[in-house]
Design a protein around this motif. Structure first.
Motif, short mmCIF file in Angstrom:
data_model
loop_
_atom_site.label_atom_id
_atom_site.label_comp_id
_atom_site.label_asym_id
_atom_site.label_seq_id
_atom_site.Cartn_x
_atom_site.Cartn_y
_atom_site.Cartn_z
N ASP A 19 3.62 -54.15 7.44
CA ASP A 19 3.09 -53.26 6.50
C ASP A 19 1.62 -53.02 7.20
O ASP A 19 0.81 -53.50 6.61
CB ASP A 19 2.73 -54.15 5.12
N CYS A 20 1.77 -51.91 8.06
CA CYS A 20 0.58 -51.67 8.80
C CYS A 20 -0.46 -50.91 7.95
O CYS A 20 -0.07 -49.98 7.26
CB CYS A 20 0.94 -50.92 10.09
N SER A 21 -1.63 -51.31 8.07
CA SER A 21 -2.70 -50.32 7.08
C SER A 21 -2.90 -49.00 7.56
O SER A 21 -3.34 -48.24 6.86
CB SER A 21 -4.14 -51.12 7.40
N TYR A 22 -2.35 -48.62 8.70
CA TYR A 22 -2.41 -47.40 9.21
C TYR A 22 -1.09 -46.52 9.15
O TYR A 22 -1.21 -45.46 9.78
CB TYR A 22 -3.04 -47.25 10.75
N LYS A 27 4.06 -46.55 1.00
CA LYS A 27 4.62 -47.61 0.99
C LYS A 27 5.83 -47.54 0.02
O LYS A 27 7.00 -48.44 0.33
CB LYS A 27 3.84 -48.58 0.09
N GLU A 118 -1.77 -55.76 14.16
CA GLU A 118 -2.20 -56.44 13.11
C GLU A 118 -0.99 -57.53 12.68
O GLU A 118 -1.19 -58.44 12.00
CB GLU A 118 -1.91 -55.61 11.78
#
Length: 288
Positions: A19-22, A27, A118
């Motif tokens: 679940d990469c922030s970028y 989602k 991450e």
């Protein structure tokens, strides 16, 4: 225009174990996978594509979908003559990666391994990437992709040194946001040159350029296929709700007969450019 490598980018599933922030995918789209019946319809569809295509399988994360290794990969190998490529975060166990290498022997094109800092330790990732490269088809190519995440470019530079130190190609990518690219600040821009290098070729870096006005064979000899069976001429067209080619499950899918002029200000991935789909841009990339 140079020779074209007919290519379909197939999002085999939405599910992803990261679940990469970028992540540019929302989602809500990072869920789900085709049913067993839908997998069989996909395989039947690929068997109807004329000639030899490159089927580049993406996600989500393809290896996170159990059916990928149980049916999709064996089915494509046994039921078609196409070349297989894959985009993966390389999180699958070594035993699964080794099995993939065995199944695709003589049929593998490109492995695009994405390092996501991450979620992974750099040294552990490089060790696994080296393990995988040593087992895949010797004729296949492997590259390690990394997003140039704003504010974290020192870590990306560290990863670049480790990746190139293991004799693995490093492929930097500018970070995409919405329908464009991130605006880097002065500090990050000063670091970008060292990460990108002198070459601005799509074979070496993804800068998400504009090819507006150039003749483009996307929709003809290249298309994007989603896990639901929907086909689109390219990624950007899909984001704008344009370039729809129909649905393979419904039997409505049809490729364009003729190329069109690009109408967009961003080409978010290098696959069309590197497969010879765009006027004036080289084919047969070593990366991407």
């Amino acid at each position: 225009m140079r020779d074209r490598q007919r290519t379909v980018e197939w999002q085999v599933c939405g599910v992803c174990n990261y679940d990469c922030s970028y992540c540019i995918q929302s989602k809500k789209s990072r869920v789900g996978h085709p049913s067993p019946d839908e997998v069989e319809r996909f395989l039947a569809f690929f068997a109807t594509l004329p000639g030899r295509w490159e089927v580049k399988m993406t996600g989500g994360e393809p290896f996170a979908f159990r059916g990928f290794m149980e049916r999709i990969v064996p089915g494509l190998v046994a039921g078609t003559g196409h070349t297989l490529s894959v985009l993966t975060n390389l999180s699958a166990p070594q035993s699964i990666l080794g099995r993939f290498a065995e199944l695709t022997r003589g049929r593998l094109g490109i492995v695009s391994a994405s390092i996501h800092l991450e979620h992974v330790d750099i040294d552990a990732f490089v060790e696994k990437a080296s393990f995988f490269r040593a087992r895949i088809d010797p004729e296949a190519r492997m590259v390690v992709n990394a997003v140039l995440v704003p504010g974290r470019l020192d870590a990306v530079a560290q990863a670049k040194r480790a990746i190139e130190g293991a004799d693995l190609p490093f492929f930097p990518q500018v970070m995409k946001v919405g329908k464009g690219v991130h605006e880097y600040d002065d500090g990050d821009r000063a670091r970008m040159d060292g990460l990108i290098g002198l070459s601005r070729s799509p074979r070496k870096v993804n800068l998400a350029p504009s090819y507006r006005g150039r003749l483009c064979y996307t929709g003809v000899d290249y298309f994007v296929l989603t896990q639901t069976g929907d086909g689109w001429s390219c990624r950007t067209a899909r984001r704008f709700g344009e370039g729809y080619l129909g649905n393979v499950h419904a039997g409505t899918f049809s490729r364009r007969e003729l190329p069109e002029r690009c109408a967009y200000d961003i080409c978010p991935c290098t696959v069309p450019a590197n497969r010879g789909m765009i006027e004036g841009v080289g084919a047969q990339a070593e990366e991407g």
